[in-house]
Design a protein around this motif. Sequence first.
Motif, short mmCIF file in Angstrom:
data_model
loop_
_atom_site.label_atom_id
_atom_site.label_comp_id
_atom_site.label_asym_id
_atom_site.label_seq_id
_atom_site.Cartn_x
_atom_site.Cartn_y
_atom_site.Cartn_z
N LEU A 98 0.83 -1.21 0.00
CA LEU A 98 0.00 0.00 0.00
C LEU A 98 0.86 1.25 0.00
O LEU A 98 0.58 2.23 -0.69
CB LEU A 98 -0.94 -0.01 1.21
CG LEU A 98 -2.01 -1.10 1.20
CD1 LEU A 98 -2.81 -1.10 2.50
CD2 LEU A 98 -2.95 -0.93 0.01
N TRP A 99 1.95 1.20 0.78
CA TRP A 99 2.87 2.34 0.84
C TRP A 99 3.50 2.58 -0.54
O TRP A 99 3.63 3.72 -0.99
CB TRP A 99 3.95 2.07 1.90
CG TRP A 99 5.13 3.00 1.84
CD1 TRP A 99 6.40 2.67 1.51
CD2 TRP A 99 5.14 4.41 2.11
NE1 TRP A 99 7.21 3.77 1.54
CE2 TRP A 99 6.47 4.86 1.92
CE3 TRP A 99 4.17 5.33 2.49
CZ2 TRP A 99 6.83 6.19 2.10
CZ3 TRP A 99 4.55 6.67 2.66
CH2 TRP A 99 5.85 7.08 2.47
N TYR A 102 0.94 4.17 -2.81
CA TYR A 102 0.77 5.58 -2.40
C TYR A 102 1.96 6.41 -2.90
O TYR A 102 1.79 7.48 -3.47
CB TYR A 102 0.66 5.64 -0.87
CG TYR A 102 0.71 7.03 -0.31
CD1 TYR A 102 -0.43 7.85 -0.31
CD2 TYR A 102 1.90 7.55 0.21
CE1 TYR A 102 -0.38 9.14 0.20
CE2 TYR A 102 1.96 8.83 0.72
CZ TYR A 102 0.83 9.62 0.72
OH TYR A 102 0.88 10.89 1.22
#
Lengths: 324, 119
Positions: A98-99, A102
Amino acid sequence: MKKENRERIEGFLDEMEESLSGSRRQKEDIRTEIESDLLDRIAAEMDAGDSEKDAVDLALQEMGSPHEIAHGIDGVVAPASSSRIETLRRLVSVGVLLWAIYLCLNVRPWSYGAEGAATLAAVLLFHVPVIIFAWPGIIWRKNWLFGLIPAGLAIGIAMGVGMMGVASNAEIVIPMTDDPGAIVEASAPASDGSMPRWGQWLLFGGILCSFLVILGAMQQSQQRRWVFGLTSLFFLGVESAYQWEELRFRQDWKEIREFAEGYRDRRGGFPNKEALLSGGPPLHNDSFLFSDGTDGYSLFWNRPLSGGFALVADSRERSIRVQD
Amino acid sequence: MGSSRFSSELIRSSTDLVLLSLLRDNSMYGYEILMTLADRGNGDFEFKQGTLYPVLYRLEREGWIRAKWEIPPKGKKRKVYSLTAEGRKVQRVRAEEWARFTRSVNAILEECDHEEGKS
């Protein structure tokens, strides 16, 4: 089954289980499987006329050393941790994933063109190995040398391909801006004989590529296809959207330039803001045109994919830049 | 691998292909695989039971076979192996390769025998 024979079988299985590494569940599964087959073998030998003791003797002899079996299995089975650690590893993988997503979506608008693609690739190259490592069971023990040869090739190819078509330092355009908020990414020339910036990027990318190849060689081919397929799809999806956006900006800029140059040829000077806005070509985006009517004009184009960022082109500069 | 008939090198080099071929049409558990090997190989193709598991686990890790626990209504819990789509492809490629290899070796041997006969 007689107690002494049962104890011999249990002793064999205990010894093998103790020699195994891995999680408790893995060990139990392996023990259950081997025990089941062992008992089948003993039953078959007894059906063929052997005594129980002889059947157990033969079956254990055929199995071989419990340590050797454990060693053989340990070499090919991915080491598993406890279920709690595995859950933690999965959470870490998802978190890093997810990082990375992002970061990709936030880093890409800061740069333009091929440099944007390189930045996006660098972020992925940096995070994908971490995800592969963290997710349990993807990487398993295998001959590391097997992956080193393709890794060496990868680094060579990455460096070679990267150096093809790179402009010499004298030709590199350094965009200039007075605005400290402007994000200008450019290849700075090597002034002190040290490695130029693009060389460092090549080395960095090459090392990450080779590392990824090593990890890829240690995966199942199916998993490898999933990891590289999804990563490539994500890269292509994000990059093509930004490339499309930048293509439209270039089209707008080209039309503005043609209009302004024609205006200058006809009237002896560049159009002022009002003339640009009223007589200029229709643009793809809610753009801002600036012109003082004398020595130049510029186009500010808000990035539709990323609010807060604008592509900027100015007739007095030789590059397109990104402004926050 | 302890073989009573063929050399261990020969058995080792063909184990993957043999196991994949066995599992191509039927799912089997460990002991069943050993019995079928002994049966179809006319008793010549044998290896120790203990050496079977690392090979099966390796094939499973490669993604060529998959394992599933089965509990029959009457009987013991058993780990049954079957071929995956990937394994099917690998089996096909290796079987073709093996056929080419044996044809080639046989041709060489026949030629050598022929020359020996002439001299």
